[in-house]
Design a protein around this motif. Structure first.
Motif, PDB file in Angstrom:
ATOM      1  N   ASP A   1       1.186  -1.434  -0.283  1.00  0.00           N
ATOM      2  CA  ASP A   1      -0.015  -0.114   0.245  1.00  0.00           C
ATOM      3  C   ASP A   1       1.180   1.304   0.095  1.00  0.00           C
ATOM      4  N   LEU A   2       1.892   1.315  -0.290  1.00  0.00           N
ATOM      5  CA  LEU A   2       2.743   2.305  -0.827  1.00  0.00           C
ATOM      6  C   LEU A   2       2.125   3.095  -1.938  1.00  0.00           C
ATOM      7  N   SER A   3       2.182   4.243  -2.055  1.00  0.00           N
ATOM      8  CA  SER A   3       1.929   5.250  -2.958  1.00  0.00           C
ATOM      9  C   SER A   3       2.826   5.196  -3.958  1.00  0.00           C
ATOM     10  N   LEU A   4       2.042   6.098  -4.868  1.00  0.00           N
ATOM     11  CA  LEU A   4       3.249   5.897  -6.758  1.00  0.00           C
ATOM     12  C   LEU A   4       4.969   6.322  -6.365  1.00  0.00           C
ATOM     13  N   SER A   5       4.551   7.715  -5.088  1.00  0.00           N
ATOM     14  CA  SER A   5       5.390   9.166  -5.159  1.00  0.00           C
ATOM     15  C   SER A   5       6.841   7.981  -3.936  1.00  0.00           C
ATOM     16  N   GLU A   6       5.560   7.490  -3.001  1.00  0.00           N
ATOM     17  CA  GLU A   6       6.689   6.740  -2.095  1.00  0.00           C
ATOM     18  C   GLU A   6       7.491   6.081  -2.839  1.00  0.00           C
ATOM     19  N   ILE A   7       6.592   4.671  -3.029  1.00  0.00           N
ATOM     20  CA  ILE A   7       7.890   3.543  -4.660  1.00  0.00           C
ATOM     21  C   ILE A   7       9.209   4.852  -5.081  1.00  0.00           C
ATOM     22  N   ALA A   8       8.345   6.275  -5.899  1.00  0.00           N
ATOM     23  CA  ALA A   8       9.639   6.819  -6.640  1.00  0.00           C
ATOM     24  C   ALA A   8      10.674   7.221  -5.730  1.00  0.00           C
ATOM     25  N   GLU A   9      10.091   7.235  -4.573  1.00  0.00           N
ATOM     26  CA  GLU A   9      11.329   8.401  -3.764  1.00  0.00           C
ATOM     27  C   GLU A   9      12.471   6.813  -2.821  1.00  0.00           C
ATOM     28  N   ASN A  10      11.483   6.181  -2.851  1.00  0.00           N
ATOM     29  CA  ASN A  10      12.692   4.911  -2.996  1.00  0.00           C
ATOM     30  C   ASN A  10      13.350   4.145  -3.762  1.00  0.00           C
ATOM     31  N   GLU A  11      13.045   3.889  -4.488  1.00  0.00           N
ATOM     32  CA  GLU A  11      13.838   3.663  -6.239  1.00  0.00           C
ATOM     33  C   GLU A  11      14.166   4.520  -6.482  1.00  0.00           C
ATOM     34  N   GLY A  12      14.254   5.565  -5.987  1.00  0.00           N
ATOM     35  CA  GLY A  12      15.309   7.223  -7.486  1.00  0.00           C
ATOM     36  C   GLY A  12      14.862   6.973  -8.541  1.00  0.00           C
ATOM     37  N   ILE A  13      13.291   6.970  -8.761  1.00  0.00           N
ATOM     38  CA  ILE A  13      12.582   7.375 -10.516  1.00  0.00           C
ATOM     39  C   ILE A  13      11.543   8.394 -10.070  1.00  0.00           C
ATOM     40  N   THR A  14      10.865   8.635 -11.108  1.00  0.00           N
ATOM     41  CA  THR A  14       9.868   9.530 -10.923  1.00  0.00           C
ATOM     42  C   THR A  14       9.014   9.170 -10.613  1.00  0.00           C
ATOM     43  N   ARG A  15       8.052   9.224  -9.962  1.00  0.00           N
ATOM     44  CA  ARG A  15       6.620   8.565  -9.611  1.00  0.00           C
ATOM     45  C   ARG A  15       6.046   8.334 -11.322  1.00  0.00           C
ATOM     46  N   GLN A  16       6.346   9.183 -12.682  1.00  0.00           N
ATOM     47  CA  GLN A  16       5.845   9.276 -13.783  1.00  0.00           C
ATOM     48  C   GLN A  16       6.566   7.354 -14.103  1.00  0.00           C
ATOM     49  N   GLY A  17       8.244   7.366 -13.729  1.00  0.00           N
ATOM     50  CA  GLY A  17       8.480   6.478 -13.635  1.00  0.00           C
ATOM     51  C   GLY A  17       7.763   5.214 -13.070  1.00  0.00           C
ATOM     52  N   VAL A  18       7.335   4.885 -11.841  1.00  0.00           N
ATOM     53  CA  VAL A  18       6.689   3.881 -11.188  1.00  0.00           C
ATOM     54  C   VAL A  18       5.296   3.693 -11.696  1.00  0.00           C
ATOM     55  N   ARG A  19       4.712   4.926 -12.260  1.00  0.00           N
ATOM     56  CA  ARG A  19       3.487   4.917 -13.041  1.00  0.00           C
ATOM     57  C   ARG A  19       3.560   3.976 -13.902  1.00  0.00           C
ATOM     58  N   ASP A  20       4.329   3.962 -15.413  1.00  0.00           N
ATOM     59  CA  ASP A  20       4.292   3.488 -15.465  1.00  0.00           C
ATOM     60  C   ASP A  20       4.236   2.007 -16.172  1.00  0.00           C
ATOM     61  N   ALA A  21       5.674   2.022 -14.741  1.00  0.00           N
ATOM     62  CA  ALA A  21       5.912   0.300 -14.772  1.00  0.00           C
ATOM     63  C   ALA A  21       4.829  -0.032 -14.151  1.00  0.00           C
ATOM     64  N   ILE A  22       3.781   0.656 -13.334  1.00  0.00           N
ATOM     65  CA  ILE A  22       3.245  -0.772 -12.716  1.00  0.00           C
ATOM     66  C   ILE A  22       1.806  -0.259 -14.025  1.00  0.00           C
ATOM     67  N   LYS A  23       1.316   0.201 -15.288  1.00  0.00           N
ATOM     68  CA  LYS A  23       0.833   0.079 -15.524  1.00  0.00           C
ATOM     69  C   LYS A  23       0.960  -0.654 -16.607  1.00  0.00           C
ATOM     70  N   ARG A  24       2.641  -0.826 -17.307  1.00  0.00           N
ATOM     71  CA  ARG A  24       2.908  -2.074 -17.952  1.00  0.00           C
ATOM     72  C   ARG A  24       2.815  -3.436 -17.337  1.00  0.00           C
ATOM     73  N   ALA A  25       3.100  -3.449 -15.998  1.00  0.00           N
ATOM     74  CA  ALA A  25       3.169  -4.988 -15.364  1.00  0.00           C
ATOM     75  C   ALA A  25       2.461  -5.117 -15.156  1.00  0.00           C
ATOM     76  N   GLU A  26       0.661  -4.574 -14.761  1.00  0.00           N
ATOM     77  CA  GLU A  26      -0.898  -4.883 -14.938  1.00  0.00           C
ATOM     78  C   GLU A  26      -0.454  -5.446 -16.508  1.00  0.00           C
ATOM     79  N   ALA A  27      -1.025  -4.587 -16.859  1.00  0.00           N
ATOM     80  CA  ALA A  27      -1.155  -4.231 -18.763  1.00  0.00           C
ATOM     81  C   ALA A  27      -0.673  -5.872 -18.942  1.00  0.00           C
ATOM     82  N   LEU A  28       0.520  -6.640 -18.500  1.00  0.00           N
ATOM     83  CA  LEU A  28       1.281  -8.302 -19.141  1.00  0.00           C
ATOM     84  C   LEU A  28       0.477  -9.559 -18.479  1.00  0.00           C
ATOM     85  N   LEU A  29       0.333  -9.023 -16.676  1.00  0.00           N
ATOM     86  CA  LEU A  29      -0.784  -9.517 -15.925  1.00  0.00           C
ATOM     87  C   LEU A  29      -2.275 -10.087 -17.046  1.00  0.00           C
ATOM     88  N   TYR A  30      -2.979  -8.722 -16.957  1.00  0.00           N
ATOM     89  CA  TYR A  30      -4.326  -8.947 -17.608  1.00  0.00           C
ATOM     90  C   TYR A  30      -3.644 -10.028 -19.194  1.00  0.00           C
TER      91      TYR A  30
END
Length: 120
Positions: free
Chosen positions: A33-62
């Motif tokens: 239950d981490l926010s996009l911003s929290e993940i971005a900060e922890n991983e050292g990337i942008t919030r948008q980068g996290v969002r894009d990665a999550i959306k791509r992974a979701e699409a792969l799962l579906y």
């Protein structure tokens, strides 16, 4: 089914087919239950980068579920096993009300035991 629950179920089935980073991002977002911003900060990337990665992974799962259908099949199997359990309960109750047959009682207990083993 809510999207969050659906993604976590699909992640259980197909998570190993994703990259480690995709798996981690989905776990952080959906399970931790981490926010996009929290993940971005922890991983050292942008919030948008996290969002894009999550959306791509979701699409792969579906996509994997659409092609392979494991989650849907397991839901169907569980529903049928529940029906089998209900039938065994009915047969056992009928047997007790009418003509107590030890053999029928043993068979219904065996059926229920097998169903429980499969459902684990």
């Amino acid at each position: 089914m809510a999207a969050n629950v659906e993604i976590t179920i699909l992640l259980d089935y197909y998570g190993e087919m994703l990259t480690e980073k995709q798996r981690n991002f989905l776990n952080y977002y959906y399970n931790d239950d981490l926010s996009l911003s929290e993940i971005a900060e922890n991983e050292g990337i942008t919030r948008q980068g996290v969002r894009d990665a999550i959306k791509r992974a979701e699409a792969l799962l579906y996509d994997m579920e659409e092609k392979l259908g494991f989650a849907k099949r397991l839901d169907n199997i569980k529903a049928r096993l529940t029906e089998i359990m209900e039938c065994a309960d009915y047969i056992n109750a009928y047997n007790l009300e009418h003509e107590l047959s030890r053999e029928i009682n043993e068979k219904t207990v065996n059926i229920k035991s097998l169903v429980l083993d499969i459902m684990e």
